[in-house]
Design a protein around this motif. Structure first.
Motif, PDB file in Angstrom:
ATOM      1  N   ALA A   1       0.698  -1.262   0.076  1.00  0.00           N
ATOM      2  CA  ALA A   1       0.015   0.032  -0.170  1.00  0.00           C
ATOM      3  C   ALA A   1       0.889   1.188   0.062  1.00  0.00           C
ATOM      4  N   VAL A   2       1.980   1.288   0.582  1.00  0.00           N
ATOM      5  CA  VAL A   2       2.966   2.564   0.805  1.00  0.00           C
ATOM      6  C   VAL A   2       3.364   2.688  -0.459  1.00  0.00           C
ATOM      7  N   ILE A   3       3.849   1.693  -1.293  1.00  0.00           N
ATOM      8  CA  ILE A   3       4.590   2.124  -2.602  1.00  0.00           C
ATOM      9  C   ILE A   3       3.435   2.324  -4.020  1.00  0.00           C
ATOM     10  N   ASP A   4       2.092   2.060  -3.586  1.00  0.00           N
ATOM     11  CA  ASP A   4       1.193   2.230  -4.381  1.00  0.00           C
ATOM     12  C   ASP A   4       0.632   3.462  -4.540  1.00  0.00           C
ATOM     13  N   VAL A   5       1.081   4.324  -5.521  1.00  0.00           N
ATOM     14  CA  VAL A   5       0.814   5.771  -5.488  1.00  0.00           C
ATOM     15  C   VAL A   5      -0.870   5.863  -5.541  1.00  0.00           C
ATOM     16  N   ASP A   6      -1.570   5.290  -6.343  1.00  0.00           N
ATOM     17  CA  ASP A   6      -2.916   5.448  -6.373  1.00  0.00           C
ATOM     18  C   ASP A   6      -3.518   5.217  -5.102  1.00  0.00           C
ATOM     19  N   ARG A   7      -3.364   4.446  -4.210  1.00  0.00           N
ATOM     20  CA  ARG A   7      -3.673   4.227  -3.051  1.00  0.00           C
ATOM     21  C   ARG A   7      -3.735   5.659  -2.304  1.00  0.00           C
TER      22      ARG A   7
ATOM     23  N   PRO B   1      12.437  -0.321 -11.274  1.00  0.00           N
ATOM     24  CA  PRO B   1      11.535  -0.750 -10.161  1.00  0.00           C
ATOM     25  C   PRO B   1      11.739  -0.106  -8.960  1.00  0.00           C
ATOM     26  N   GLU B   2      12.809   0.501  -8.691  1.00  0.00           N
ATOM     27  CA  GLU B   2      13.337   1.161  -7.414  1.00  0.00           C
ATOM     28  C   GLU B   2      13.431   2.766  -7.512  1.00  0.00           C
ATOM     29  N   HIS B   3      13.134   3.283  -8.710  1.00  0.00           N
ATOM     30  CA  HIS B   3      13.440   4.795  -8.706  1.00  0.00           C
ATOM     31  C   HIS B   3      12.313   5.325  -9.753  1.00  0.00           C
ATOM     32  N   ARG B   4      11.655   6.440  -9.309  1.00  0.00           N
ATOM     33  CA  ARG B   4      10.518   7.012  -9.996  1.00  0.00           C
ATOM     34  C   ARG B   4      10.392   8.471  -9.651  1.00  0.00           C
ATOM     35  N   MET B   5       9.798   9.236 -10.221  1.00  0.00           N
ATOM     36  CA  MET B   5       9.415  10.519 -10.108  1.00  0.00           C
ATOM     37  C   MET B   5       7.744  10.641  -9.997  1.00  0.00           C
ATOM     38  N   THR B   6       7.159  11.212  -9.065  1.00  0.00           N
ATOM     39  CA  THR B   6       5.616  11.481  -8.798  1.00  0.00           C
ATOM     40  C   THR B   6       5.598  12.795  -8.789  1.00  0.00           C
TER      41      THR B   6
ATOM     42  N   GLN C   1      12.982   6.958  -4.021  1.00  0.00           N
ATOM     43  CA  GLN C   1      13.695   5.455  -4.329  1.00  0.00           C
ATOM     44  C   GLN C   1      13.167   4.433  -3.387  1.00  0.00           C
ATOM     45  N   ILE C   2      12.762   3.352  -3.908  1.00  0.00           N
ATOM     46  CA  ILE C   2      12.302   2.335  -3.501  1.00  0.00           C
ATOM     47  C   ILE C   2      13.097   1.369  -2.791  1.00  0.00           C
ATOM     48  N   ASP C   3      13.180   1.041  -1.753  1.00  0.00           N
ATOM     49  CA  ASP C   3      14.393  -0.169  -1.026  1.00  0.00           C
ATOM     50  C   ASP C   3      13.245  -1.106  -0.639  1.00  0.00           C
ATOM     51  N   PRO C   4      12.882  -2.206  -1.515  1.00  0.00           N
ATOM     52  CA  PRO C   4      12.099  -3.028  -0.937  1.00  0.00           C
ATOM     53  C   PRO C   4      12.482  -4.041  -0.044  1.00  0.00           C
ATOM     54  N   ARG C   5      14.037  -4.374  -0.029  1.00  0.00           N
ATOM     55  CA  ARG C   5      14.465  -5.180   1.063  1.00  0.00           C
ATOM     56  C   ARG C   5      14.499  -4.536   2.600  1.00  0.00           C
ATOM     57  N   ALA C   6      14.661  -3.079   2.600  1.00  0.00           N
ATOM     58  CA  ALA C   6      14.402  -2.600   3.706  1.00  0.00           C
ATOM     59  C   ALA C   6      12.908  -2.064   4.112  1.00  0.00           C
ATOM     60  N   SER C   7      12.129  -2.127   3.138  1.00  0.00           N
ATOM     61  CA  SER C   7      10.651  -1.674   3.103  1.00  0.00           C
ATOM     62  C   SER C   7      10.724  -0.311   3.469  1.00  0.00           C
TER      63      SER C   7
ATOM     64  N   PHE D   1      11.096  19.216   0.644  1.00  0.00           N
ATOM     65  CA  PHE D   1      10.103  18.114   1.244  1.00  0.00           C
ATOM     66  C   PHE D   1      11.188  16.729   0.899  1.00  0.00           C
ATOM     67  N   THR D   2      11.337  16.308   2.285  1.00  0.00           N
ATOM     68  CA  THR D   2      12.183  15.052   2.009  1.00  0.00           C
ATOM     69  C   THR D   2      12.121  14.162   3.383  1.00  0.00           C
ATOM     70  N   GLY D   3      12.104  13.007   3.003  1.00  0.00           N
ATOM     71  CA  GLY D   3      11.929  11.994   4.343  1.00  0.00           C
ATOM     72  C   GLY D   3      11.682  10.626   3.757  1.00  0.00           C
ATOM     73  N   HIS D   4      11.094   9.776   4.530  1.00  0.00           N
ATOM     74  CA  HIS D   4      10.911   8.223   3.952  1.00  0.00           C
ATOM     75  C   HIS D   4       9.660   7.697   4.621  1.00  0.00           C
ATOM     76  N   TRP D   5       8.925   6.830   3.919  1.00  0.00           N
ATOM     77  CA  TRP D   5       8.049   5.777   4.751  1.00  0.00           C
ATOM     78  C   TRP D   5       8.715   4.439   4.990  1.00  0.00           C
ATOM     79  N   ALA D   6       8.437   3.877   5.965  1.00  0.00           N
ATOM     80  CA  ALA D   6       8.969   2.691   6.528  1.00  0.00           C
ATOM     81  C   ALA D   6       8.074   1.757   7.022  1.00  0.00           C
ATOM     82  N   VAL D   7       8.288   0.545   6.823  1.00  0.00           N
ATOM     83  CA  VAL D   7       7.411  -0.525   7.427  1.00  0.00           C
ATOM     84  C   VAL D   7       8.183  -1.607   7.897  1.00  0.00           C
ATOM     85  N   ARG D   8       8.021  -1.833   9.139  1.00  0.00           N
ATOM     86  CA  ARG D   8       8.738  -2.790   9.941  1.00  0.00           C
ATOM     87  C   ARG D   8       7.777  -3.705  10.628  1.00  0.00           C
TER      88      ARG D   8
END
Length: 164
Positions: free
Chosen positions: A34-40, A59-64, A82-88, A102-109
């Motif tokens: 859900a985090v990486i789904d822009v439409d959501r 798969p790991e770099h995009r502009m939105t 930048q999407i890091d699927p290994r670290a979520s 505007f800078t930061g991150h989303w993380a799932v653990r």
């Protein structure tokens, strides 16, 4: 759920920091998708009127592109992700638009038995000083709301799969 905000003042307009931490019973993989789904993001919050992938560079770099609207006032910006699927983790930083920074991150653990901890960390500064004082608290609340609504929108799926 935890929300922390802080404003750092200097010679320029204030730099704001928002940290949202949300514990949920959702499985980490489900929440991460859900985090990486822009439409959501745009489907969960009425204040997000645009969230679109402008360019996908693998798969790991995009502009939105993003636009948030509150009544007759809105903010728009473009960010590189930048999407890091290994670290979520999904890292983002602004490359254009109304925000000076505007800078930061989303993380799932993983957290608890089968649950997750969602973290949103964002620092921002609105470029237009006349809007900054009024919109900075609104944007901070909007970031919190987006994280909360995204997780809440997944809860019916969690309950549905638990019943089957």
């Amino acid at each position: 759920m935890k929300l922390r905000t802080a404003a750092h003042h200097g010679k320029k307009a204030a730099m704001h920091c928002v940290v949202v931490e949300l514990h949920t019973a959702l499985a980490p993989a489900h929440l991460w998708s859900a985090v990486i789904d822009v439409d959501r993001h745009s489907s969960c919050s009425e204040n997000i009127v645009l969230a679109d992938i402008v360019e996908q560079a693998g798969p790991e770099h995009r502009m939105t592109a993003w636009r948030m609207q509150w009544g007759d006032v809105g903010l728009q910006w473009t960010q590189v992700e930048q999407i890091d699927p290994r670290a979520s983790r999904l890292y983002f930083h602004r490359v254009g638009g109304d925000l000076r920074c505007f800078t930061g991150h989303w993380a799932v653990r993983p957290a608890g038995v089968g649950g997750s901890l969602l973290t949103l960390y964002a620092e921002f500064q609105i470029g237009d000083a006349s809007l900054a004082e009024r919109l900075s608290p609104t944007l901070a609340s909007g970031l919190w709301e987006n994280a909360h609504l995204m997780v809440a929108s997944l809860q019916p799926r969690l309950l549905s799969s638990a019943l089957h």
